[in-house]
Enzyme design. Sequence first.
Site, mmCIF file in Angstrom:
data_model
loop_
_atom_site.group_PDB
_atom_site.id
_atom_site.type_symbol
_atom_site.label_atom_id
_atom_site.label_comp_id
_atom_site.label_asym_id
_atom_site.label_seq_id
_atom_site.Cartn_x
_atom_site.Cartn_y
_atom_site.Cartn_z
ATOM 1 N N CYS A 68 0.965 -1.645 -0.211
ATOM 2 C CA CYS A 68 -0.425 0.219 -0.138
ATOM 3 C C CYS A 68 0.792 1.194 0.065
ATOM 4 O O CYS A 68 1.408 1.468 0.474
ATOM 5 C CB CYS A 68 -0.997 -0.339 1.083
ATOM 6 S SG CYS A 68 -1.641 1.645 1.626
ATOM 7 N N CYS A 71 0.427 3.420 3.545
ATOM 8 C CA CYS A 71 1.002 3.232 4.874
ATOM 9 C C CYS A 71 1.842 3.254 5.504
ATOM 10 O O CYS A 71 2.604 3.730 5.051
ATOM 11 C CB CYS A 71 0.403 1.053 4.867
ATOM 12 S SG CYS A 71 -0.895 0.250 4.973
ATOM 13 N N HIS A 130 -4.500 0.193 7.768
ATOM 14 C CA HIS A 130 -4.843 -0.022 6.451
ATOM 15 C C HIS A 130 -6.433 -0.451 6.232
ATOM 16 O O HIS A 130 -7.398 -0.138 5.479
ATOM 17 C CB HIS A 130 -3.926 -0.897 5.913
ATOM 18 C CG HIS A 130 -4.410 -1.133 4.290
ATOM 19 N ND1 HIS A 130 -3.442 -0.071 3.220
ATOM 20 C CD2 HIS A 130 -5.261 -2.016 3.808
ATOM 21 C CE1 HIS A 130 -4.219 -0.615 2.238
ATOM 22 N NE2 HIS A 130 -5.090 -1.903 2.222
ATOM 23 N N ASN A 168 -13.130 10.358 -1.417
ATOM 24 C CA ASN A 168 -13.946 8.696 -2.644
ATOM 25 C C ASN A 168 -13.686 7.946 -2.083
ATOM 26 O O ASN A 168 -12.737 7.394 -1.265
ATOM 27 C CB ASN A 168 -13.120 8.552 -3.697
ATOM 28 C CG ASN A 168 -13.166 10.191 -4.442
ATOM 29 O OD1 ASN A 168 -14.253 10.624 -5.216
ATOM 30 N ND2 ASN A 168 -12.375 10.215 -5.263
ATOM 31 N N SER A 176 -8.513 4.788 -5.583
ATOM 32 C CA SER A 176 -7.509 4.017 -5.807
ATOM 33 C C SER A 176 -6.991 2.888 -4.630
ATOM 34 O O SER A 176 -5.901 2.004 -5.483
ATOM 35 C CB SER A 176 -6.476 4.644 -6.634
ATOM 36 O OG SER A 176 -6.198 5.942 -5.624
ATOM 37 N N HIS A 179 -6.941 2.188 1.750
ATOM 38 C CA HIS A 179 -6.773 2.633 3.595
ATOM 39 C C HIS A 179 -7.301 3.797 3.434
ATOM 40 O O HIS A 179 -7.314 4.861 2.407
ATOM 41 C CB HIS A 179 -4.593 2.732 2.847
ATOM 42 C CG HIS A 179 -4.140 3.383 3.862
ATOM 43 N ND1 HIS A 179 -3.162 2.664 4.777
ATOM 44 C CD2 HIS A 179 -4.736 4.361 5.303
ATOM 45 C CE1 HIS A 179 -2.522 3.699 5.837
ATOM 46 N NE2 HIS A 179 -3.888 4.454 6.353
ATOM 47 N N HIS A 181 -8.426 7.290 3.290
ATOM 48 C CA HIS A 181 -7.553 8.260 2.931
ATOM 49 C C HIS A 181 -8.801 9.430 2.414
ATOM 50 O O HIS A 181 -9.573 9.279 1.552
ATOM 51 C CB HIS A 181 -6.604 8.037 2.131
ATOM 52 C CG HIS A 181 -7.000 7.666 0.700
ATOM 53 N ND1 HIS A 181 -7.216 6.596 0.513
ATOM 54 C CD2 HIS A 181 -7.200 7.956 -0.739
ATOM 55 C CE1 HIS A 181 -7.585 6.364 -0.331
ATOM 56 N NE2 HIS A 181 -7.817 6.717 -1.569
ATOM 57 N N GLN A 183 -8.840 13.387 0.170
ATOM 58 C CA GLN A 183 -7.805 14.460 -0.929
ATOM 59 C C GLN A 183 -8.843 16.142 -0.676
ATOM 60 O O GLN A 183 -9.445 16.327 -0.129
ATOM 61 C CB GLN A 183 -8.474 14.281 -2.146
ATOM 62 C CG GLN A 183 -8.153 12.803 -2.689
ATOM 63 C CD GLN A 183 -7.649 12.700 -4.014
ATOM 64 O OE1 GLN A 183 -7.106 13.988 -4.835
ATOM 65 N NE2 GLN A 183 -8.466 11.284 -4.948
HETATM 66 P P1 H2U Z 1 -8.019 7.822 -4.629
HETATM 67 O O1 H2U Z 1 -7.977 7.202 -4.425
HETATM 68 O O2 H2U Z 1 -8.989 8.881 -4.686
HETATM 69 O O3 H2U Z 1 -7.465 8.241 -6.215
HETATM 70 O O4 H2U Z 1 -7.006 9.110 -4.427
HETATM 71 C C1 H2U Z 1 -5.197 8.799 -3.524
HETATM 72 C C2 H2U Z 1 -4.341 9.850 -4.542
HETATM 73 O O5 H2U Z 1 -2.885 9.146 -4.034
HETATM 74 C C3 H2U Z 1 -4.675 9.508 -6.085
HETATM 75 O O6 H2U Z 1 -5.079 10.857 -6.143
HETATM 76 C C4 H2U Z 1 -2.385 9.844 -4.884
HETATM 77 C C5 H2U Z 1 -3.206 9.032 -6.781
HETATM 78 O O7 H2U Z 1 -2.957 10.379 -7.655
HETATM 79 N N1 H2U Z 1 -1.104 8.737 -5.414
HETATM 80 C C6 H2U Z 1 -0.407 9.542 -4.543
HETATM 81 O O8 H2U Z 1 0.296 10.762 -4.208
HETATM 82 N N2 H2U Z 1 1.345 9.149 -5.140
HETATM 83 C C7 H2U Z 1 1.480 7.606 -4.945
HETATM 84 O O9 H2U Z 1 2.395 6.908 -4.946
HETATM 85 C C8 H2U Z 1 -0.402 6.710 -5.153
HETATM 86 C C9 H2U Z 1 -1.252 7.590 -5.834
HETATM 87 ZN ZN ZN Z 2 -2.213 1.482 3.368
#
Ligand code: H2U
Ligand code: ZN
Length: 353
Positions: A68, A71, A130, A168, A176, A179, A181, A183
Amino acid sequence: MTTTSRPQRQVAPTGPERLERLGREPHRRYNPLRDEWVLVSAERTRRPWQGRRERPAGGDPVAYDPTCYLCPGNRRASGEVNPDYDATFVFTNDFAALRPDSDPLTLEDGLLRAEVEPGTCRVICFARRHDLTLAAMAAPDVRRVVDLWAGQTAELGERFQWIQVFENRGEMMGASNPHPHGQIWAGAALPNDAVREDRSQRSYLAERDRSMLLDYVEQESGGPRVVVENDDWLAVVPFWASWPYEVLLVPRTATGRLPDLDDRRRDTLAEILIAVLGAYDRLFDLSFPYSMGWHQAPFRNGDERHWQLHAHFFPPLLEATVRKFMVGYELLAETQRDLTPEEAARRLRTALG
Ligand code: H2U
Ligand code: ZN
């Protein structure tokens, strides 16, 4: 002009019988925040569905996932290593959609208009573990997330006009990573939805010298669309909801932005967030997907009394395995919903912990 009565009540009474009669017919409801209408055709949920069925994400989540990128102690796509953080962690999105150092540039050529948009995007981890979700976290830990949202808003508000805090949740909403999180995107311009809410709240205040959303809180309290309420907050399936189980969360007293919330209202916010998100998860007995986010007064040199802080929750599910698609008519004409907001609120109330 100062008025204490609500003219719309006299013109179109929303008595229970009237609403019940309306509920049996396809009807349109007005969304005063967005200044648009939504078509409600409650009978449509009976139609046969042979289309896509969603599967709840499988796999037992683990407290720490070595693959992840959120994490503690793990490497992100950028090569950077996350600190061994305890509770929350904020970093600049490695794939940011907005950059603070963009050169000012505009294009005006007949109908073609464009402008550079400076801003920044951050990712905020809600917890070290996580396998947690906001709904499963303890109130003091959710309170820490509220503090983080407020602190980030205040800091970014010194440089940018619109601070969009959001989450989201779930694969279906494009998250994505499981975990916990969210934004934050902060930008120089007011985005479209902010412009609409700004305009409607401003004209409501100008016409009645009252806050649109505070009036709405007063009108809905104790009513059939309430999901849960406490002394400081009201969570309601709005009368004009677009998504089947959409929720609007509003503080009961005039508040422009997250950093304006005092200690007590941050605690009661944590409690009501856990209640709403817990009801979502229990509704279909699955980790309920949604996009949620805060709308708060823009940071600019002006009078923002018309702005009332609020959060929108937009979950896509209509049934456990059927999502609501915003397609055809919704994309081309106007939003349509299949279940009355009153029924959605009733079901959510039965799913409260
Ligand atoms: P979402 O799960 O809402 O997509 O938010 C996760 C964000 O994390 C996503 O916008 C960023 C992605 O651009 N990200 C990073 O900044 N670094 C990473 O190593 C992977 C994902
Ligand atoms: Zn994690």
